[in-house]
Structure formats: structure tokens, C-alpha cells
Design an enzyme around this catalytic site. Structure first.
Site, PDB file in Angstrom:
ATOM      1  N   GLY A   1     -23.912 -72.132  -1.740  1.00 12.03           N
ATOM      2  CA  GLY A   1     -23.252 -71.476  -2.861  1.00 12.03           C
ATOM      3  C   GLY A   1     -22.529 -72.497  -3.712  1.00 12.03           C
ATOM      4  CB  VAL A   2     -21.322 -72.419  -7.233  1.00 14.75           C
ATOM      5  CG1 VAL A   2     -20.317 -71.279  -7.185  1.00 14.75           C
ATOM      6  CG2 VAL A   2     -20.899 -73.466  -8.260  1.00 14.75           C
ATOM      7  CG  ASP A   3     -17.152 -70.969  -4.487  1.00 15.81           C
ATOM      8  OD1 ASP A   3     -17.245 -71.214  -5.707  1.00 15.81           O
ATOM      9  OD2 ASP A   3     -16.961 -69.824  -4.034  1.00 15.81           O
TER      10      ASP A   3
ATOM     11  CE  LYS B   1     -17.657 -67.845  -7.603  1.00 20.21           C
ATOM     12  NZ  LYS B   1     -18.233 -68.330  -6.316  1.00 20.21           N
TER      13      LYS B   1
ATOM     14  CB  SER C   1     -22.815 -76.657  -3.928  1.00 22.78           C
ATOM     15  OG  SER C   1     -23.709 -75.872  -3.171  1.00 22.78           O
TER      16      SER C   1
ATOM     17  CD  GLU D   1      -1.619 -59.685 -19.787  1.00 19.62           C
ATOM     18  OE1 GLU D   1      -1.281 -58.935 -18.853  1.00 19.62           O
ATOM     19  OE2 GLU D   1      -0.887 -59.892 -20.782  1.00 19.62           O
TER      20      GLU D   1
ATOM     21  N   GLY E   1       3.681 -55.275 -13.622  1.00 26.59           N
ATOM     22  CA  GLY E   1       3.659 -54.809 -12.243  1.00 26.59           C
ATOM     23  C   GLY E   1       3.779 -53.293 -12.174  1.00 26.59           C
TER      24      GLY E   1
ATOM     25  CB  CYS F   1       4.294 -54.986 -19.123  1.00 26.26           C
ATOM     26  SG  CYS F   1       4.175 -53.184 -18.955  1.00 26.26           S
ATOM     27  CE1 TYR F   2       9.361 -53.703 -12.406  1.00 27.76           C
ATOM     28  CE2 TYR F   2       9.201 -56.088 -12.156  1.00 27.76           C
ATOM     29  CZ  TYR F   2       9.754 -54.875 -11.768  1.00 27.76           C
ATOM     30  OH  TYR F   2      10.691 -54.835 -10.755  1.00 27.76           O
TER      31      TYR F   2
ATOM     32  CG  HIS G   1      -0.427 -55.763 -20.495  1.00 28.75           C
ATOM     33  ND1 HIS G   1      -0.064 -56.431 -19.353  1.00 28.75           N
ATOM     34  CD2 HIS G   1       0.027 -54.493 -20.356  1.00 28.75           C
ATOM     35  CE1 HIS G   1       0.564 -55.598 -18.531  1.00 28.75           C
ATOM     36  NE2 HIS G   1       0.636 -54.410 -19.120  1.00 28.75           N
TER      37      HIS G   1
END
Length: 513
Positions: A225-227, A369, A229, A171, A55, A82-83, A169
Site C-alpha cells: 500500500g502507499v503508506d 493520505k 511503500s 474550513e 465541537g 463555532c464552539y 465554519h
């Protein structure tokens, strides 16, 4: 079997969503929650582990955000990033100091204890650091398990209590062994089995929709759109007869798009689809409008009016389904606000008009997504929809700079069609985030067939991006650019000049308006 879950307490890091994605790559479900979630609320969720994100704040400031200290007494493994590591030190009796000499970028980390968190890792490797505060004293019972040349305490741990912190980090891809570190925490320290997948998600979601909807009806605004749909297909699988999709043609869609939507969902999937032809209504409202924000408001308000009117025609509707995704939810709920929430607003979250009095169903609200695309593939969606590029709600209205007229719409549709066709021929569709054309409000002098012309100028915009928050312009091959220019000028009446946009985001946005 109860679903395994890892909770990520969000302190406003730009990498918080990335942590969630990395966890899911290990086939473990992750959920981002506000940093101030209580220990009691965490207990009710029964997570296998907790991760404290990074953060922008400093724990040495009196008003810095800190988690509920009782979470460290729950017996649940904790990893601070980190934070998050600094917060652990601050709350458990360690010491943190602020320094002007930031450690930012790649750094060499040296392992001092290769058990548990750093199990099966080499003695040193490259990591990615981004911090200005340092832990100068570990809490009682903790030991230093790694260091860098600039950071004597780059990682710390309490093996008995299963609480760890890393100053870098893991990630991000810049940390060479980051995925291995997360794997050690998830599989060895948290004892996760890693069995979560899209197939199990589909099965569970369909059961939940059936239970929620019952004998009532649910309506969905289908955009193609894919969402939306994927949401439509999940509803169809769950409550076939009681689900209804409404597709509104607002007149500012791409070439042949309405027919494609009807073909895919009516003919192929046999969904209950109501097609509403409202082109004239929208174009009448947009006549003479130049300001892009006014265009958006007109199209958005008109869409809601039409959708509400169509929904009222359906008897027994109690639910409204939306294709809201997890990033939308995260940015709307974060008590701190991630960097992306300041750039992008979302129409889905909290966008239900109160007077409609419909209950909301959002089956994708905890997915990213790429996960939605995986579901779409399992449900049989064609690639044309699965990998459909993001398309703005106001459609071509904000890709026509200036007034919208039937003539200008026709020009842009034809240009846009050729841009997409050539990009697909080069097999670049999956590599490019968005590729489209913009009709500019200027004309230029040209020469065609030995005659002077004074016609429209169009711009082509192609960008690459991961999430749309930042984007780089794509360096298309010169041969492709030449072919695009030739086709557009020769095949689309009313255009005599083509330009290519070479601006990244930032400083520009992806769309022009």
C-alpha cells in the site's frame, strides 16, 4: 529556520481534521492537539497561532470542555470556530446562551468590520453554520465584526490582542470566502510565511531517521500500500544498508500482487526485501472458518507470529517502522473522540507487541493520505502504488462470504482482476475510492450453451469517498456494467450471475464483512 506551526485544539468537531488540511493547503504546518493542553505545553511548541475547533458540547453546561484560560495571555493569535468562539466568550467575560432554534446550513453573513480577519472581503457572502448556542454578549474589549439575520454576533474580535471568533465554519467549502478568512488569519494576523512543503519534509525526515537509527537496524512490514511503500523508501534513503522490509504472502492477496511487489521494490528500487511465502499456512488456519471476525483474528495473529519470527532472524534490529498516518494518531489521542473514532479502529497506533521490545518509528504520523502520495511521487513511486485503492488487512478473506477455499479464492481473484482492469480502461481509478468484487455464499440457476448451470453469484462494489468514513455508491455507466457482466460470466469459470451493490455508507459499510 524553525518550522512554523499552527496548533488546533480539538473539541471533538467532525471538521477538526478539515481545519488542519486547510491550513496545510497554505503551506503551513498544522498539528491537532487535545483541547486540555496546558499553556506551558503550548509555549514549548512555540506556535505562530492557535485555532479552537468546533465541537458537539455546549459551553453553558457545567461539565463542558474548556481550554486552559492562560493561553489567551501568551500573546499568540487565537481564532475560535463555532464552539471555539463560544469558549472564548465564556472564559473572557462574555455571555453565551442556549436556544432551541438552531442555525444550521447555509446563511448570509454581513461584515461589520472589514479589517484584519475580514480584510479584502465583500460586504456579505454565504457561510455554513451549525450551532444551537449563541454568543449574546462579547467579552470586554471585543467588538462585533459580523452578523447574520439570525445571529447578531456571528463573529467577534479583539484586534490588539489578536483574538477572534467566528460562529460559522470557514474550513468547509460551503462557506464561500472561508479560505480567504483562514488566509487572513494565517498570513496577516499570525504572520506565517507559508514555506512548508513535501520536499522539505522529506529532507527533514531522512535526517531524523538517520539520527534515530544510527548504526542499528530497522524493520518494516511492507504491504504494498502507499503508506508502507512510502515509509520503505524513506527508510531506504536514510539508512539503506540498515533497513529491511518483510513482505508476507498470506494467500489472500489479489492476482499477481506478490510478483508486482517484488518487481517494484526488489528490481526497481533495490530495497532489502524479504519475501515470505506463507499461503498454505494461512489457508490451513482459515479452513472451515466462516465468521468474519474470526477470519480477521486468525490472519492478524498469524501475521504477527510470522513477522516476529522473521524479524528475530535479522541481527541488530532495534526499531520497527510503521506507516501510521495522522488521522490514526488524532483519533487515538483525542480526549473527546471525534465521530470517526467510533466507526473505525486502527491497528497501527499502539499495535506494537510489548515482548518484541523494538522502538517505534512512524515517519508519516503527522501526514494526511494526499500528502503521503505527494511524497511518494517525489520519491518515484509508480501510480499503480501511489493510487492503489485501500485494501483490507485480511484481504480477499473478507470478500469471500463464507468458507475460504483455494477454488473460491481463484474465482474471486479472476473476477476482481477484470473489475479493476475495466475501471482502469475507463480512467475511473482516481475518481473511485474502492472498486472490488465479492463472492457470495449462494449459487443461482442459469443457462449457458443451451445447458442448465448452477454456479456462483458475485457482487461488484464501487464507492466514492474522501476519507472512507462515509461513501456513496458510484453510478457506473450502463455500458460499463454490461461489459463487466459479460466478461466475468464468459471468462471466469464458475460464475453465472453478476449483481451491483447500490448501497451507500451509512447505512452499509464499504466492505461486506
Amino acid at each position: 529556520m524553525k518550522q512554523e506551526i499552527i496548533l488546533i485544539l480539538d473539541f471533538g468537531s467532525q471538521y477538526t481534521q478539515l481545519i488542519a488540511r486547510r491550513i496545510r493547503e497554505h503551506k503551513i504546518f498544522s498539528r491537532i492537539v487535545p483541547y486540555n493542553i496546558t499553556a506551558k505545553e503550548i509555549t514549548e511548541l512555540s506556535p505562530k497561532g492557535i485555532i479552537l475547533s468546533g465541537g458537539p458540547s455546549s459551553v453553558v453546561d457545567k461539565k463542558s470542555p474548556l481550554p486552559d484560560a492562560r493561553i489567551f495571555k501568551l500573546g499568540i493569535p487565537v481564532l475560535g470556530v463555532c464552539y471555539g468562539m463560544q469558549a472564548i466568550a465564556q472564559l473572557l467575560g462574555g455571555r453565551t446562551k442556549h436556544t432551541k432554534a438552531r442555525e444550521y446550513g447555509k446563511a448570509e453573513i454581513f461584515i461589520d468590520d472589514n479589517r484584519s480577519l475580514f480584510s479584502s472581503l465583500p460586504g456579505n457572502f454565504t457561510c455554513w453554520a451549525s450551532h444551537g448556542d449563541y454568543v449574546t454578549k462579547v467579552p470586554p474589549g471585543f467588538s462585533i465584526i459580523a452578523h447574520t439575520l439570525n445571529s447578531p454576533i456571528a463573529a467577534m474580535g479583539h484586534r490588539a490582542r489578536k483574538i477572534y471568533g467566528v460562529q460559522f465554519h470557514p474550513e468547509v467549502t460551503h462557506t464561500e470566502k472561508g479560505n480567504h478568512i483562514l488566509s487572513n488569519f494565517l498570513l496577516k494576523i499570525c504572520s506565517c510565511s507559508g514555506r512548508w512543503n513535501m520536499h522539505s519534509f522529506i529532507k527533514q525526515t531522512i535526517e531524523e531517521i538517520r539520527k534515530t537509527v544510527g548504526k542499528n537496524k530497522v524493520v518494516l512490514g511492507l504491504s504494498g500500500g502507499v503508506d508502507s511503500s512510502v515509509t520503505a523508501l524513506l527508510l531506504h534513503r536514510a539508512v539503506k544498508r540498515n533497513s529491511r522490509c518483510i513482505f508476507i504472502n498470506n494467500g489472500v492477496l489479489r492476482k499477481d500482487e506478490p510478483d508486482q511487489i517484488k518487481q517494484v521494490f526488489r528490481s526497481n528500487f533495490r530495497l532489502n526485501l524479504d519475501y515470505v511465502e506463507a499461503s498454505k499456512r494461512f489457508l490451513t488456519r482459515l479452513k472451515g472458518v466462516i465468521d468474519p471476525e474470526e477470519k480477521r483474528k486468525i490472519i492478524g495473529n498469524e501475521f504477527i507470529k510470522i513477522f516476529e519470527a522473521e524479524a528475530k532472524k535479522i541481527k541488530g534490529v532495534k526499531f520497527l517502522a510503521q506507516g501510521t498516518l495522522y488521522p490514526d494518531v488524532i483519533e487515538s489521542l483525542s480526549p473527546i473522540g471525534s465521530p470517526s473514532s467510533k466507526i473505525k479502529s486502527h491497528h497501527n497506533v499502539g499495535g506494537l507487541p510489548e515482548h518484541m521490545k523494538l522502538k517505534l518509528i512512524e515517519p508519516l504520523r503527522e501526514l494526511f493520505k494526499d500528502e503521503v502520495r505527494q511524497i511518494g511521487r517525489e520519491l518515484g513511486l509508480p501510480d499503480s502504488i501511489l493510487f492503489r485503492q485501500p485494501f483490507p488487512g485480511p484481504g480477499l478473506a473478507i470478500r469471500i462470504i463464507g468458507e475460504i477455499t483455494p477454488e473460491r479464492l481463484n474465482i474471486l481473484r479472476e473476477v476482481d482482476f477484470r473489475v479493476m482492469e475495466e475501471i482502469q480502461k475507463e480512467n475511473l481509478s482516481k475518481q473511485i475510492w474502492q472498486s472490488f468484487a465479492i463472492l457470495l455464499p449462494i449459487k443461482s440457476v442459469g443457462v449457458m450453451g443451451d445447458e442448465r448451470t448452477y454456479e456462483n453469484v458475485v457482487a461488484i462494489r464501487c464507492v466514492s469517498s474522501v476519507d472512507g468514513m462515509t461513501a456513496d455508491w458510484v453510478k457506473l455507466p450502463p455500458e460499463l456494467l454490461e461489459r463487466l457482466s459479460n466478461r466475468i460470466i464468459n471468462e471466469v469459470k464458475g460464475v453465472n450471475r453478476v449483481v451491483y451493490d447500490i448501497t451507500s455508507k451509512p447505512p452499509a459499510t464499504i466492505e461486506w464483512e
